[in-house]
Design an enzyme around this catalytic site. Structure first.
Site, PDB file in Angstrom:
ATOM      1  N   ALA A  68      33.798  20.343  23.941  1.00  0.00           N
ATOM      2  CA  ALA A  68      33.187  20.691  25.227  1.00  0.00           C
ATOM      3  C   ALA A  68      31.693  20.876  24.967  1.00  0.00           C
ATOM      4  CB  ALA A  68      33.794  21.986  25.743  1.00  0.00           C
ATOM      5  N   GLY A 113      37.459  20.236  22.301  1.00  0.00           N
ATOM      6  CA  GLY A 113      37.937  19.463  23.452  1.00  0.00           C
ATOM      7  C   GLY A 113      38.139  17.988  23.129  1.00  0.00           C
ATOM      8  N   GLU A 116      41.494  17.873  21.628  1.00  0.00           N
ATOM      9  CA  GLU A 116      42.440  18.109  22.735  1.00  0.00           C
ATOM     10  C   GLU A 116      42.574  16.873  23.629  1.00  0.00           C
ATOM     11  OE1 GLU A 116      40.222  21.792  23.639  1.00  0.00           O
ATOM     12  OE2 GLU A 116      42.179  22.689  23.962  1.00  0.00           O
ATOM     13  N   GLU A 136      36.969  26.273  17.855  1.00  0.00           N
ATOM     14  CA  GLU A 136      36.613  27.266  18.889  1.00  0.00           C
ATOM     15  C   GLU A 136      36.507  28.669  18.317  1.00  0.00           C
ATOM     16  OE1 GLU A 136      38.898  24.916  19.199  1.00  0.00           O
ATOM     17  OE2 GLU A 136      38.548  23.848  21.089  1.00  0.00           O
TER      18      GLU A 136
HETATM   19  N1  COA Z   1      28.130  20.587  22.674  1.00  0.00           N
HETATM   20  C1  COA Z   1      26.845  20.341  22.951  1.00  0.00           C
HETATM   21  N2  COA Z   1      26.040  19.670  22.145  1.00  0.00           N
HETATM   22  C2  COA Z   1      26.550  19.214  20.999  1.00  0.00           C
HETATM   23  C3  COA Z   1      27.886  19.435  20.626  1.00  0.00           C
HETATM   24  C4  COA Z   1      28.691  20.144  21.536  1.00  0.00           C
HETATM   25  N3  COA Z   1      29.982  20.373  21.317  1.00  0.00           N
HETATM   26  N4  COA Z   1      28.102  18.898  19.414  1.00  0.00           N
HETATM   27  C5  COA Z   1      26.941  18.331  19.046  1.00  0.00           C
HETATM   28  N5  COA Z   1      26.006  18.520  19.993  1.00  0.00           N
HETATM   29  C6  COA Z   1      24.615  18.092  19.996  1.00  0.00           C
HETATM   30  C7  COA Z   1      23.772  18.951  19.059  1.00  0.00           C
HETATM   31  O1  COA Z   1      23.386  20.159  19.687  1.00  0.00           O
HETATM   32  C8  COA Z   1      22.619  18.016  18.785  1.00  0.00           C
HETATM   33  O2  COA Z   1      21.745  18.049  19.888  1.00  0.00           O
HETATM   34  P1  COA Z   1      20.137  18.280  19.649  1.00  0.00           P
HETATM   35  O3  COA Z   1      19.721  17.061  18.864  1.00  0.00           O
HETATM   36  O4  COA Z   1      19.610  18.317  21.056  1.00  0.00           O
HETATM   37  O5  COA Z   1      19.991  19.549  18.866  1.00  0.00           O
HETATM   38  C9  COA Z   1      23.271  16.625  18.782  1.00  0.00           C
HETATM   39  O6  COA Z   1      24.509  16.771  19.480  1.00  0.00           O
HETATM   40  C10 COA Z   1      23.570  16.122  17.380  1.00  0.00           C
HETATM   41  O7  COA Z   1      24.325  17.123  16.713  1.00  0.00           O
HETATM   42  P2  COA Z   1      23.912  17.739  15.277  1.00  0.00           P
HETATM   43  O8  COA Z   1      24.547  19.088  15.178  1.00  0.00           O
HETATM   44  O9  COA Z   1      22.445  17.629  15.073  1.00  0.00           O
HETATM   45  O10 COA Z   1      24.671  16.679  14.326  1.00  0.00           O
HETATM   46  P3  COA Z   1      25.209  16.935  12.867  1.00  0.00           P
HETATM   47  O11 COA Z   1      25.603  15.594  12.360  1.00  0.00           O
HETATM   48  O12 COA Z   1      24.251  17.751  12.068  1.00  0.00           O
HETATM   49  O13 COA Z   1      26.534  17.846  13.065  1.00  0.00           O
HETATM   50  C11 COA Z   1      28.640  18.467  14.107  1.00  0.00           C
HETATM   51  C12 COA Z   1      27.640  17.331  13.750  1.00  0.00           C
HETATM   52  C13 COA Z   1      29.702  17.819  14.990  1.00  0.00           C
HETATM   53  C14 COA Z   1      29.273  19.027  12.832  1.00  0.00           C
HETATM   54  C15 COA Z   1      27.896  19.605  14.882  1.00  0.00           C
HETATM   55  O14 COA Z   1      27.154  19.016  15.914  1.00  0.00           O
HETATM   56  C16 COA Z   1      28.832  20.609  15.513  1.00  0.00           C
HETATM   57  O15 COA Z   1      29.322  21.483  14.821  1.00  0.00           O
HETATM   58  N6  COA Z   1      29.042  20.519  16.837  1.00  0.00           N
HETATM   59  C17 COA Z   1      29.833  21.481  17.567  1.00  0.00           C
HETATM   60  C18 COA Z   1      31.282  21.222  17.415  1.00  0.00           C
HETATM   61  C19 COA Z   1      32.106  22.257  18.143  1.00  0.00           C
HETATM   62  O16 COA Z   1      32.073  23.427  17.850  1.00  0.00           O
HETATM   63  N7  COA Z   1      32.880  21.763  19.122  1.00  0.00           N
HETATM   64  C20 COA Z   1      33.808  22.584  19.854  1.00  0.00           C
HETATM   65  C21 COA Z   1      33.201  23.141  21.064  1.00  0.00           C
HETATM   66  S1  COA Z   1      34.383  24.144  21.927  1.00  0.00           S
END
Ligand code: COA
Length: 262
Positions: A68, A113, A116, A136
């Site tokens: 999400a 999500g 999911e 989460e």
């Molecule tokens: N919601 C909103 N934005 C997200 C996102 C999410 N779930 N996952 C990634 N993004 C965004 C980041 O904020 C970043 O945006 P920015 O460049 O404006 O800062 C962009 O996508 C790229 O992500 P980044 O974190 O820089 O990539 P990475 O390769 O270093 O890491 C992940 C990748 C997937 C490990 C990391 O983005 C992450 O942990 N995301 C969240 C995952 C999560 O908790 N999902 C469950 C939500 S309930």
């Protein structure tokens, strides 16, 4: 056919191809994308005759859906969080009940999500770089789009507990061993090839029988509907905690969260 801001939707000869198209945000599901997906699946449901499947994947080769959209979590109060869960439940229940099979081609991150969403599909193929997680817990919440129910149904209680309580990330080979995915493929191209082969197989089967297998298998899990309702209550309870606010803030500020248990 493509009147969507966050999706690429194509009619191929005998199947639909649907891509979540927010690669800069790793295809995170914001509320606009959820509502576009709803419209799209409503269309597919009404226009399924002559189509033998839907391939659902993420644009790019890094992410299927990274969860999400956490940026929309800021200020999410109890009432809004109930609506947030209900929006996701409605969409994912619709996908699960489609009259033609939906194949998730998981081509990178399938987190929160995103995992999911894949769980609500009828088949899951994962590329070599796919990673699955329910993270989460790191934000101080629980999966709120049906994950506590479907992950448990699909991989069993102990592995589901481990994934949801530790936020452990698993790769495509582990996901295959867990029974979370049907097949591991090399990359996007190989994945599309395998999805199209599956659609050829499905095309040789009776459409009404396909529709009824989906209905009947779903009936097996119908007694879990209270579990889904309870998930919404439990998610919304988390949404009014300090830890949730802190978890979201920490993500946006790119630091570790400092949880307080309140
Ligand atoms: N919601 C909103 N934005 C997200 C996102 C999410 N779930 N996952 C990634 N993004 C965004 C980041 O904020 C970043 O945006 P920015 O460049 O404006 O800062 C962009 O996508 C790229 O992500 P980044 O974190 O820089 O990539 P990475 O390769 O270093 O890491 C992940 C990748 C997937 C490990 C990391 O983005 C992450 O942990 N995301 C969240 C995952 C999560 O908790 N999902 C469950 C939500 S309930």
């Amino acid at each position: 056919m493509n009147n969507y801001n966050n999706l690429i939707f194509e009619k191929r000869d005998d199947y639909y191809l649907l891509k979540i198209n927010r690669p800069k945000n790793l295809n995170a599901l914001n509320q606009d994308t959820i509502s576009e997906l709803k419209q799209c699946f409503d269309f597919i449901k009404k226009n399924s005759k002559g189509f033998y499947g839907v391939i659902l994947t993420g644009e790019g080769d890094k992410s299927f859906v990274a969860g999400a959209d956490i940026k929309e979590f800021t200020g999410l109060d109890k009432k809004a969080s109930i609506q947030f869960c209900k929006n996701g439940h409605e969409l994912f229940n619709n996908i699960e009940r489609m009259p033609i099979p939906v194949i998730a081609l998981v081509n990178g991150y399938a987190l929160g999500g995103g995992c999911e969403l894949a769980l609500s599909c009828h088949f899951r193929f994962a590329t070599g770089n796919a990673n699955f997680s329910q993270p989460e817990i790191n934000l101080g919440i629980i999966p709120g789009y049906g994950g506590t129910q479907r992950l448990t149904q699909i991989i069993g209680k102990s592995k589901a507990m481990e994934m949801m309580l530790t936020a452990k990330m698993i790769n495509s080979d582990e996901a295959f061993q867990f029974g979370l995915v049907n097949k591991v493929v090399k990359d996007n191209n190989d994945g599309m090839h395998h999805c199209e082969e599956l659609i050829k197989t499905l095309k040789r089967k009776a459409p009404i029988a396909i529709k009824n297998v989906i209905k009947s298998v779903n009936n097996f899990y119908d007694n879990s509907s209270d579990g889904f309702l309870e998930e919404i209550n439990l998610f919304s309870e988390c949404s009014s905690t300090f830890d949730f606010e802190e978890g979201v803030k920490a993500f946006i500020e790119k630091r570790c969260p400092d949880f307080k248990g309140e």
